[in-house]
Structure formats: structure tokens, C-alpha cells
Design a protein around this motif. Structure first.
Motif, mmCIF file in Angstrom:
data_model
loop_
_atom_site.group_PDB
_atom_site.id
_atom_site.type_symbol
_atom_site.label_atom_id
_atom_site.label_comp_id
_atom_site.label_asym_id
_atom_site.label_seq_id
_atom_site.Cartn_x
_atom_site.Cartn_y
_atom_site.Cartn_z
ATOM 1 N N GLY A 96 -5.927 -3.813 -20.541
ATOM 2 C CA GLY A 96 -5.746 -3.706 -19.096
ATOM 3 C C GLY A 96 -4.486 -2.954 -18.734
ATOM 4 O O GLY A 96 -4.468 -2.173 -17.773
ATOM 5 N N GLY A 97 -3.419 -3.166 -19.512
ATOM 6 C CA GLY A 97 -2.187 -2.420 -19.269
ATOM 7 C C GLY A 97 -2.378 -0.931 -19.474
ATOM 8 O O GLY A 97 -1.851 -0.107 -18.712
ATOM 9 N N VAL A 107 8.203 3.291 -25.480
ATOM 10 C CA VAL A 107 8.921 4.537 -25.191
ATOM 11 C C VAL A 107 8.076 5.452 -24.312
ATOM 12 O O VAL A 107 8.553 5.993 -23.302
ATOM 13 N N MET A 108 6.807 5.639 -24.671
ATOM 14 C CA MET A 108 5.947 6.533 -23.891
ATOM 15 C C MET A 108 5.684 5.970 -22.499
ATOM 16 O O MET A 108 5.620 6.726 -21.520
ATOM 17 N N LEU A 109 5.558 4.648 -22.388
ATOM 18 C CA LEU A 109 5.365 4.049 -21.069
ATOM 19 C C LEU A 109 6.599 4.261 -20.204
ATOM 20 O O LEU A 109 6.494 4.573 -19.008
ATOM 21 N N VAL A 134 0.718 3.628 -2.094
ATOM 22 C CA VAL A 134 1.242 2.622 -3.023
ATOM 23 C C VAL A 134 2.761 2.763 -3.066
ATOM 24 O O VAL A 134 3.272 3.854 -3.360
ATOM 25 N N PRO A 135 3.520 1.711 -2.767
ATOM 26 C CA PRO A 135 4.980 1.821 -2.883
ATOM 27 C C PRO A 135 5.382 2.180 -4.312
ATOM 28 O O PRO A 135 4.804 1.662 -5.274
ATOM 29 N N VAL A 136 6.346 3.064 -4.441
ATOM 30 C CA VAL A 136 6.774 3.496 -5.773
ATOM 31 C C VAL A 136 7.197 2.309 -6.623
ATOM 32 O O VAL A 136 6.842 2.201 -7.803
ATOM 33 N N THR A 137 7.939 1.388 -6.022
ATOM 34 C CA THR A 137 8.442 0.250 -6.800
ATOM 35 C C THR A 137 7.320 -0.675 -7.268
ATOM 36 O O THR A 137 7.443 -1.306 -8.320
ATOM 37 N N LEU A 138 6.230 -0.739 -6.512
ATOM 38 C CA LEU A 138 5.123 -1.617 -6.898
ATOM 39 C C LEU A 138 4.519 -1.177 -8.220
ATOM 40 O O LEU A 138 4.072 -2.014 -9.024
ATOM 41 N N PRO A 158 7.069 -3.051 -12.384
ATOM 42 C CA PRO A 158 6.373 -3.814 -13.430
ATOM 43 C C PRO A 158 6.183 -3.009 -14.719
ATOM 44 O O PRO A 158 6.401 -3.529 -15.818
ATOM 45 N N ALA A 159 5.787 -1.740 -14.588
ATOM 46 C CA ALA A 159 5.593 -0.916 -15.787
ATOM 47 C C ALA A 159 6.914 -0.700 -16.510
ATOM 48 O O ALA A 159 6.963 -0.705 -17.754
ATOM 49 N N GLY A 160 7.994 -0.527 -15.758
ATOM 50 C CA GLY A 160 9.299 -0.356 -16.385
ATOM 51 C C GLY A 160 9.750 -1.602 -17.134
ATOM 52 O O GLY A 160 10.311 -1.517 -18.234
ATOM 53 N N LEU A 161 9.502 -2.774 -16.548
ATOM 54 C CA LEU A 161 9.866 -4.023 -17.221
ATOM 55 C C LEU A 161 9.071 -4.206 -18.509
ATOM 56 O O LEU A 161 9.612 -4.625 -19.544
#
Length: 346
Positions: free
Chosen positions: A239-240, A328-330, A267-271, A275-278
């Protein structure tokens, strides 16, 4: 104005868009510095608590930590707690100096220190337990959440804050080129595909098709609880990967029309990015641990973490080795998405 590309939700490059002003960047850098200083003081307090015999010391002896490649394991609470307190206080002092030093003045030494603190917190402290802990939360099995995992998540937050202290004062707006967009799309597709190398074996194990596991691990994966665990872990990874595609497709810029209440809205950039950054931060920290052990074995040395890369468990370990390149790629895909979105208007 930039013209939109309906297929990918991107904008025609070559013109600066709605990028942050120098004053806004300085403001964000100062807030990050304050947050890093507050984090350091809080961790110093935790170190004093552990040094005085407080419960929950995260660097003690743990067989599970050693299996998952931990480096900071088997330490004495008094000495290690004191070291944490001293380091935390030093970090708070460094943050105070950085806060009072204008960006126009020489800050190379402060940036180097901030990078060092951030990388230690992101790469040395975590081990594979942090991802297992996230999975156990998804399984609503918080009872197995160790103090060490909570500490690793807290240190990951501190690492991100210190990296922000190092990076934010140097950021400058730049035009986005066509090659930047192409590179970002390629990076995103790789980031979306890598989790399948982790997900597919686990989904097969959940279906009862076991391979690449020793007898003990196979028995764990074959019981009902084990199948549920592998199903959740595999489905979360797959799913990710699917959600990662939103970083380069239009539905990552505007909600699909079918979404109630939000359909058609931006879509807000932070939304999408936060999560993807974390997830990227956790993957890199845990994945770095997984790679330390085989690299040390190839060099003929052993690390404090004594994770066994047994040939009988080759499928499990290969999946774990995916964490680092995936993270890293994410992270690179998130940076490309953020830069593209903030360099667009309309």
C-alpha cells in the motif's frame, strides 16, 4: 503562471513559482533551531533520569536488540545516562548559539555540528526494532512496544530537527527544469517498486507459501498470529508503494472526484510530504542497521549488534536489506514532489 500537465499533475518548468522568501526561510530556520534546542533539553532531562536509576533505560541489554542489529546495547544506565545528559545540554547550548548567529555570519562550524548530531540520531541510534514497533502498532499490539523503540522514534524526531537546523539557512529558490521533473518521476517509480521486494514474500508467507526461512522462523510465520503479522506487514508495504505513486501523478496534486467532500480540491503539500518523509526517516534508520551487519561480516569484523545473517533465512534478510534503498529513494521522491509543488502556482 505555469501550465498544468493533466497526466502527471506537474507544471511546465523554467519559471520560479511560489517559493519562500528569504525572510520566511530565516523564520523557519529559527523555529527549527528553537525546537532542536528544546528537544535537546528534554533528552538531557531523560538522561539524568536514567542516570539516577529511573525506569525505561533504552540502551540496556536486550537479546531482541542484538538480533535486530543494535549498536548501542548492553550499556550501563548510570554512565550512558550521564553521557546522554551531557550531550543533550551541549546540544541545547549549540542551538542557542545558532539561534543568535545571523545566517550572514560564518556558520560552517555550526552547520557541521548540526549535521553530525542529526546523522548520529538518525543512523546510529535506530535498529530494526523501530519498524517492528510500527508494525506492532498496526496490529494493535502496543504491549510489545519496548522503551527502546519509543526512544528511537524520539531520536528520529531530534535527528530531523537537527538536519533542518543544518539545511534550512542554506536553502535558495531555484527554477525547475524539464530534466528535474523527469528525474523526479523516475525516482518516484523506483521508490514505489522497491517495497514490493519486501511485500511479495510476506504476502506469500501469509498465504502459506513459505520459502527462504529456517525451521524456527517458518514455524513462527505459519501459525495464525504469524500469518496475520506477515499479511499486515506485506499489505502495508504494498500500500505504501501504491501511495508513493501519488507523488508523481495527478491524484497526488488534486483529490480524485470520487473522494467525498474533498474531490477536486488541491492536496496540501504537507499532507503528502510529511507522512512519506517520516516513513523515509524510519526506513533509512532501520535499514542502515540492517546493512551494517553484512558489511561488517564481509570485512571480517563483528559489531556490537550480533544479528545473524543465516543462509537459512535468506528471504527474510533480503527483504530487510530493502529498507535502506527504499527509504533513500522515498526521501528523494518526497523532495522532488515538494520542490515541484512549491514551485508551481494555481
Amino acid at each position: 503562471m505555469h501550465e498544468s500537465d493533466d497526466r502527471h499533475g506537474v507544471m511546465t518548468p523554467g519559471i520560479r513559482g511560489a517559493v519562500a522568501s528569504p525572510a520566511h526561510r530565516r523564520g523557519r530556520a529559527r523555529w527549527a533551531t528553537l525546537a532542536a534546542g528544546a528537544w535537546s533539553l528534554a533528552y538531557a532531562a531523560a538522561g539524568l533520569y536514567w542516570a539516577s536509576g529511573g525506569a525505561g533505560f533504552p540502551y540496556g541489554e536486550s537479546a531482541r536488540a542484538r538480533r535486530m542489529g543494535a549498536v548501542l546495547v548492553g550499556l550501563d544506565p548510570r554512565s550512558a545516562g550521564t553521557a546522554v545528559a551531557v550531550a543533550g545540554l551541549a546540544g541545547a547550548v549549540a542551538a542557542a548559539v545558532a539561534y543568535r548567529t545571523p545566517p550572514s555570519e560564518g556558520r560552517r562550524g555550526l552547520r557541521g555540528l548540526a549535521w553530525s548530531i542529526g546523522l548520529v540520531l538518525l543512523l546510529l541510534v535506530p535498529d530494526g526494532r523501530v519498524l517492528l514497533g510500527v508494525g506492532e502498532l498496526m496490529l494493535l499490539d502496543a504491549g510489545r512496544l519496548e522503551a527502546g523503540v519509543v526512544n528511537q522514534l524520539w531520536c528520529a524526531l531530534g535527528g530531523v530537527l537537527w538536519v533542518c537546523v543544518a539545511v534550512l539557512p542554506r536553502r535558495r529558490p531555484s527554477a525547475i527544469t524539464t530534466e528535474d521533473l523527469r528525474r523526479g518521476r523516475r525516482t518516484t517509480y523506483v521508490a514505489a517498486a522497491l517495497p514490493l521486494l519486501y511485500a511479495v514474500p510476506r504476502l506469500l508467507w501469509a498465504l502459506g507459501v513459505t520459502f527462504g526461512l529456517d525451521e524456527e522462523t517458518m514455524a513462527m510465520a505459519a501459525d495464525p498470529a504469524g500469518r496475520t503479522r506477515e499479511l499486515v506487514f506485506g499489505a502495508a508495504a504494498a500500500g505504501g508503494g501504491l501511495l508513493t505513486l501519488g507523488l508523481t501523478h495527478r491524484w497526488g496534486v488534486r483529490f480524485p472526484r470520487m473522494v467525498p467532500l474533498l474531490g477536486g480540491r488541491r492536496v496540501p503539500v504537507t499532507l503528502a510530504a510529511v507522512p512519506a518523509g517520516l516513513v523515509s526517516v524510519v526506513l533509512v534508520g532501520a535499514g542502515f542497521t540492517m546493512w551494517r551487519v553484512p558489511v561488517a561480516a564481509l570485512l571480517g569484523t563483528r559489531l556490537a549488534g550480533e544479528a545473524a545473517f543465516g543462509i537459512g533465512n535468506w528471504a527474510a534478510w533480503l527483504g530487510n536489506l530493502v529498507w535502506l534503498p527504499w527509504g533513500v529513494m522515498l526521501g528523494l521522491a518526497v523532495l522532488a514532489y515538494t520542490r515541484r509543488r512549491k514551485g508551481t502556482t494555481g
